[in-house]
Design a protein around this motif. Structure first.
Motif, mmCIF file in Angstrom:
data_model
loop_
_atom_site.group_PDB
_atom_site.id
_atom_site.type_symbol
_atom_site.label_atom_id
_atom_site.label_comp_id
_atom_site.label_asym_id
_atom_site.label_seq_id
_atom_site.Cartn_x
_atom_site.Cartn_y
_atom_site.Cartn_z
ATOM 1 N N LEU A 41 0.767 -0.782 -0.133
ATOM 2 C CA LEU A 41 -0.015 0.308 0.322
ATOM 3 C C LEU A 41 0.812 1.250 -0.258
ATOM 4 O O LEU A 41 1.410 2.381 -0.769
ATOM 5 N N ASP A 42 2.130 0.887 0.863
ATOM 6 C CA ASP A 42 2.937 2.456 0.995
ATOM 7 C C ASP A 42 3.703 2.749 -0.247
ATOM 8 O O ASP A 42 3.526 3.633 -0.403
ATOM 9 N N TYR A 43 3.577 1.404 -1.568
ATOM 10 C CA TYR A 43 4.363 1.892 -2.497
ATOM 11 C C TYR A 43 3.454 2.173 -3.201
ATOM 12 O O TYR A 43 3.204 3.463 -4.664
ATOM 13 N N ALA A 44 2.229 1.620 -3.333
ATOM 14 C CA ALA A 44 1.180 2.595 -4.733
ATOM 15 C C ALA A 44 0.530 3.688 -4.195
ATOM 16 O O ALA A 44 0.466 4.931 -4.541
ATOM 17 N N LEU A 45 0.894 4.067 -2.849
ATOM 18 C CA LEU A 45 -0.076 5.770 -2.206
ATOM 19 C C LEU A 45 1.603 6.889 -2.421
ATOM 20 O O LEU A 45 1.334 7.846 -1.541
ATOM 21 N N PHE A 46 3.000 6.734 -2.754
ATOM 22 C CA PHE A 46 3.836 7.498 -2.550
ATOM 23 C C PHE A 46 3.867 7.093 -1.006
ATOM 24 O O PHE A 46 4.667 9.037 -0.798
ATOM 25 N N GLN A 47 3.963 6.832 -0.611
ATOM 26 C CA GLN A 47 4.474 6.744 0.894
ATOM 27 C C GLN A 47 5.825 5.949 1.532
ATOM 28 O O GLN A 47 6.201 5.925 2.732
ATOM 29 N N SER A 48 6.572 5.030 0.040
ATOM 30 C CA SER A 48 7.400 4.033 0.701
ATOM 31 C C SER A 48 8.499 4.652 1.005
ATOM 32 O O SER A 48 9.127 5.821 0.142
ATOM 33 N N SER A 49 8.865 3.955 2.018
ATOM 34 C CA SER A 49 10.546 4.644 2.881
ATOM 35 C C SER A 49 11.703 3.516 2.000
ATOM 36 O O SER A 49 12.487 4.495 2.398
ATOM 37 N N SER A 50 11.382 2.711 1.457
ATOM 38 C CA SER A 50 12.073 2.183 0.162
ATOM 39 C C SER A 50 11.913 2.646 -0.300
ATOM 40 O O SER A 50 11.231 3.007 -1.122
ATOM 41 N N GLU A 51 13.404 1.326 -1.761
ATOM 42 C CA GLU A 51 13.144 1.663 -2.566
ATOM 43 C C GLU A 51 12.613 0.481 -3.917
ATOM 44 O O GLU A 51 13.797 -0.805 -3.109
ATOM 45 N N VAL A 52 12.373 0.351 -4.866
ATOM 46 C CA VAL A 52 12.530 -0.675 -5.219
ATOM 47 C C VAL A 52 13.643 -0.263 -6.989
ATOM 48 O O VAL A 52 13.648 0.371 -7.158
ATOM 49 N N ILE A 53 14.709 -1.230 -6.757
ATOM 50 C CA ILE A 53 15.409 -1.742 -7.296
ATOM 51 C C ILE A 53 15.404 -2.102 -8.499
ATOM 52 O O ILE A 53 14.752 -3.502 -9.472
ATOM 53 N N ASP A 54 15.837 -1.159 -9.945
ATOM 54 C CA ASP A 54 14.547 -2.178 -11.715
ATOM 55 C C ASP A 54 16.615 -2.496 -11.620
ATOM 56 O O ASP A 54 17.854 -1.749 -12.039
ATOM 57 N N PRO A 55 16.256 -3.605 -11.893
ATOM 58 C CA PRO A 55 17.807 -4.596 -12.219
ATOM 59 C C PRO A 55 18.530 -4.155 -13.307
ATOM 60 O O PRO A 55 20.113 -4.465 -13.101
ATOM 61 N N ASN A 56 18.067 -3.586 -14.829
ATOM 62 C CA ASN A 56 18.711 -3.514 -15.347
ATOM 63 C C ASN A 56 19.746 -2.265 -15.185
ATOM 64 O O ASN A 56 20.403 -2.219 -15.988
ATOM 65 N N THR A 57 18.915 -1.310 -14.491
ATOM 66 C CA THR A 57 19.059 0.608 -15.344
ATOM 67 C C THR A 57 19.785 0.994 -13.639
ATOM 68 O O THR A 57 20.911 1.916 -13.625
ATOM 69 N N GLY A 58 19.653 0.104 -11.926
ATOM 70 C CA GLY A 58 19.664 -0.051 -10.959
ATOM 71 C C GLY A 58 18.958 1.538 -11.101
ATOM 72 O O GLY A 58 19.463 2.445 -9.702
ATOM 73 N N LEU A 59 17.834 2.172 -10.575
ATOM 74 C CA LEU A 59 17.257 3.110 -10.960
ATOM 75 C C LEU A 59 16.613 2.181 -9.940
ATOM 76 O O LEU A 59 16.119 1.389 -9.671
ATOM 77 N N LEU A 60 15.946 3.549 -8.579
ATOM 78 C CA LEU A 60 15.679 3.711 -7.531
ATOM 79 C C LEU A 60 13.759 3.807 -8.053
ATOM 80 O O LEU A 60 13.917 5.107 -8.162
ATOM 81 N N TYR A 61 12.689 3.450 -7.382
ATOM 82 C CA TYR A 61 11.777 3.246 -7.296
ATOM 83 C C TYR A 61 11.186 3.485 -5.795
ATOM 84 O O TYR A 61 11.823 2.318 -5.693
ATOM 85 N N THR A 62 10.371 4.911 -6.002
ATOM 86 C CA THR A 62 9.759 4.745 -4.702
ATOM 87 C C THR A 62 7.995 4.211 -4.423
ATOM 88 O O THR A 62 8.065 4.901 -3.399
ATOM 89 N N ASN A 63 7.966 4.380 -5.331
ATOM 90 C CA ASN A 63 5.932 4.723 -5.521
ATOM 91 C C ASN A 63 5.485 4.269 -7.521
ATOM 92 O O ASN A 63 6.657 4.201 -8.143
ATOM 93 N N MET A 64 4.726 3.522 -7.475
ATOM 94 C CA MET A 64 4.290 2.485 -8.370
ATOM 95 C C MET A 64 3.780 3.229 -9.770
ATOM 96 O O MET A 64 3.845 2.915 -10.766
#
Length: 510
Positions: free
Chosen positions: A214-237
């Motif tokens: 839910l936090d990831y969907a609501l722009f509230q995630s304190s963590s980052e999802v990493i795109d393994p191909n680019t190394g870019l960090l995503y904090t929201n869906m």
């Protein structure tokens, strides 16, 4: 000499303003699938009262067009799927529609976009082949009226137009739509029209709660999802879905097409199983979305890129079919009172609900859960996931090396479990962080044994994990760095240009 300095000043001003003439815009969708809505003239008053400057309607209703005359509100109007056939068959049909339904009200009513068809790839009547011919006929009608540069023509799509959206860098269009998409994208690129998409992180959460927090969907995630191909960090869906589209466009070599979000939002009420559909979550999603947009932070793949977005929707619509949530996306009730407090301009203070109340709807960031490898996973999948976690995933895997506390038992399942959990905890213990392509499993029993200690969020975070987290530049800070670089480059070019002009002036004088 004075004339020369005046010329220099004017050119300098244009150069300085060139980087600030465009910003993200926020509009609202005005759906009318209801039998209890206020009249269009009252809606126009409500829209102006709340400083909404951009509005999307789904047809070219004359009463609505009249109501918004001289209001300054910019309208996106639509040609429905049921009208695609006549618009695609004969140019005269498009000409007549423009003459009778648009020109009598323009420019008093500001019309900036025409959408030809809506989410046609989702419809069962196979109307996609009609879209581009209809778009071309509408464009030709506009060109005859001299309006083709003032009113852009496009069509809206659901995220289902992609066959793959995660990781974002692997974003790809569904090949089954190739015959429809190729001419569509060529039209958009040729006429500088945006690719219009309807994005709903809510549906991703509702339909796959074990993979989306839910936090990831609501722009509230304190963590980052990493795109393994680019190394870019995503904090929201939202950003991840936007970038998936950009990568899909780039894969087909359409790099100049801009993206516009023609629908996004969050329902305030749902059926018993739709636990995340609450007024608090709807307020939080839309408020965070607006804040994200007005900062012009862009996305990880497109930092600083402006993005125009329309929130769905203005009113709850009581005649929409489907689950309870379908009738509860509105910012306002039909009596024009607010469903929840939201300032669409992003300038006013919003009474945000405490995060503790938010997580009850779905999301998992508990520090008392761990992530281990599934016993059902194949050795190949486990090895690939382990290699990624210890590589691109930035996990410190030294503990599973020979003579180290987690080496025994020397099995792929054990080593992968340790690595999976380390990545899971370092990235906020979210559901997404325990995915590993379906090879990760969340457990509530501590898998630690002997001297092999499995970390938990905020506890036992070793130096490697901490340094990796610190070293990763967040999207906002990378955007800030790019803005500084842009400002420095602009200043340098401006000074260089002024020096050249001054030298030219001196040469002419001598």
């Amino acid at each position: 000499m004075a004339r020369g300095f005046k010329l220099i000043f004017e050119i300098s001003l244009l150069l300085m303003l060139s980087g600030f003439c465009r910003a993200s815009t926020i509009g609202v969708c005005y759906g009318r699938n209801a039998d209890d809505l206020p009249t269009p003239d009252k809606v126009a008053q409500l829209v102006q009262q709340h400083n909404i400057k951009y509005l999307r309607i789904y047809d070219s209703n004359i009463q609505v067009l009249k109501a918004f005359a001289n209001t300054g509100v910019e309208l996106m109007i639509g040609i429905t799927n049921s009208d695609l056939l006549p618009f695609s068959q004969f140019q005269s049909n498009a000409d007549t529609w423009l003459k009778n339904s648009i020109l009598p009200y323009y420019p008093a009513t500001k019309i900036t976009y025409i959408t030809v068809g809506a989410e046609v790839t989702e419809s069962t009547d196979n109307t996609s082949a009609l879209v581009v011919p209809a778009m071309r006929n509408v464009f030709t009608a506009l060109k005859k009226a001299g309006l083709h540069k003032r009113i852009k023509v496009s069509s809206t799509h659901s995220l289902g137009v992609l066959s793959r959206s995660f990781p974002p860098s692997a974003g790809a269009f569904n090949s089954s739509h190739a015959s429809f998409l190729k001419p569509l994208l060529e039209f958009l690129a040729e006429n500088q029209s945006p690719f219009m998409i309807d994005l709903y992180p809510y549906y991703a959460l509702r339909d796959s709660p074990s993979n989306v927090s839910l936090d990831y969907a609501l722009f509230q995630s304190s963590s980052e999802v990493i795109d393994p191909n680019t190394g870019l960090l995503y904090t929201n869906m939202f950003d991840a879905q936007i970038d998936a589209l950009y990568y899909a466009l780039m894969a087909l070599n359409f790099r100049t097409i801009k993206i516009m979000v023609t629908e996004t939002g969050w329902p305030s009420k749902g059926s018993p199983k739709e636990t995340a559909a609450t007024p608090d979550n709807a307020q939080i999603y839309n408020a965070n979305l607006i804040r994200h947009l007005i900062n012009d932070s862009g996305t990880p793949a497109k930092p600083g890129e402006e993005l125009d977005v329309y929130i769905f929707s203005l009113f709850n619509e009581n005649r929409k079919p489907g689950l309870e949530s379908e009738r509860n996306w509105g910012l306002f009730y039909p009596d024009q009172t607010s469903v929840y407090n939201l300032d669409v301009t992003g300038k006013g203070a919003v009474d945000m609900t405490p995060a503790s109340n938010v997580t009850s709807g779905g999301g998992n960031s508990s520090s008392t859960t761990w992530c281990i490898a599934s016993t059902k996973a194949s050795e190949m999948d486990l090895q690939n996931a382990l290699d990624w976690a210890c590589g691109s995933g930035n996990v410190d895997c030294s503990a599973v090396q020979p003579s180290q506390p987690c080496f025994e038992p020397d099995t792929l399942l054990s080593h992968a479990s340790f690595a999976f959990n380390s990545y899971y905890q370092q990235n906020g213990a979210t559901d997404v962080a325990c995915s590993f392509g379906g090879n990760g499993v969340k457990v509530d029993k501590d898998p630690s044994y002997d001297n092999c200690l499995y970390m938990t969020t905020g506890v036992g975070m070793n130096k490697t994990a901490s340094s990796n987290t610190t070293a990763m530049t967040s999207p906002s800070s990378s955007s800030s760095t790019q803005n500084e670089a842009f400002a420095w480059t602009s200043s340098f070019l401006l000074i260089s240009f002024l020096v050249i002009l001054l030298n030219m002036g001196e040469s002419m004088k001598s």
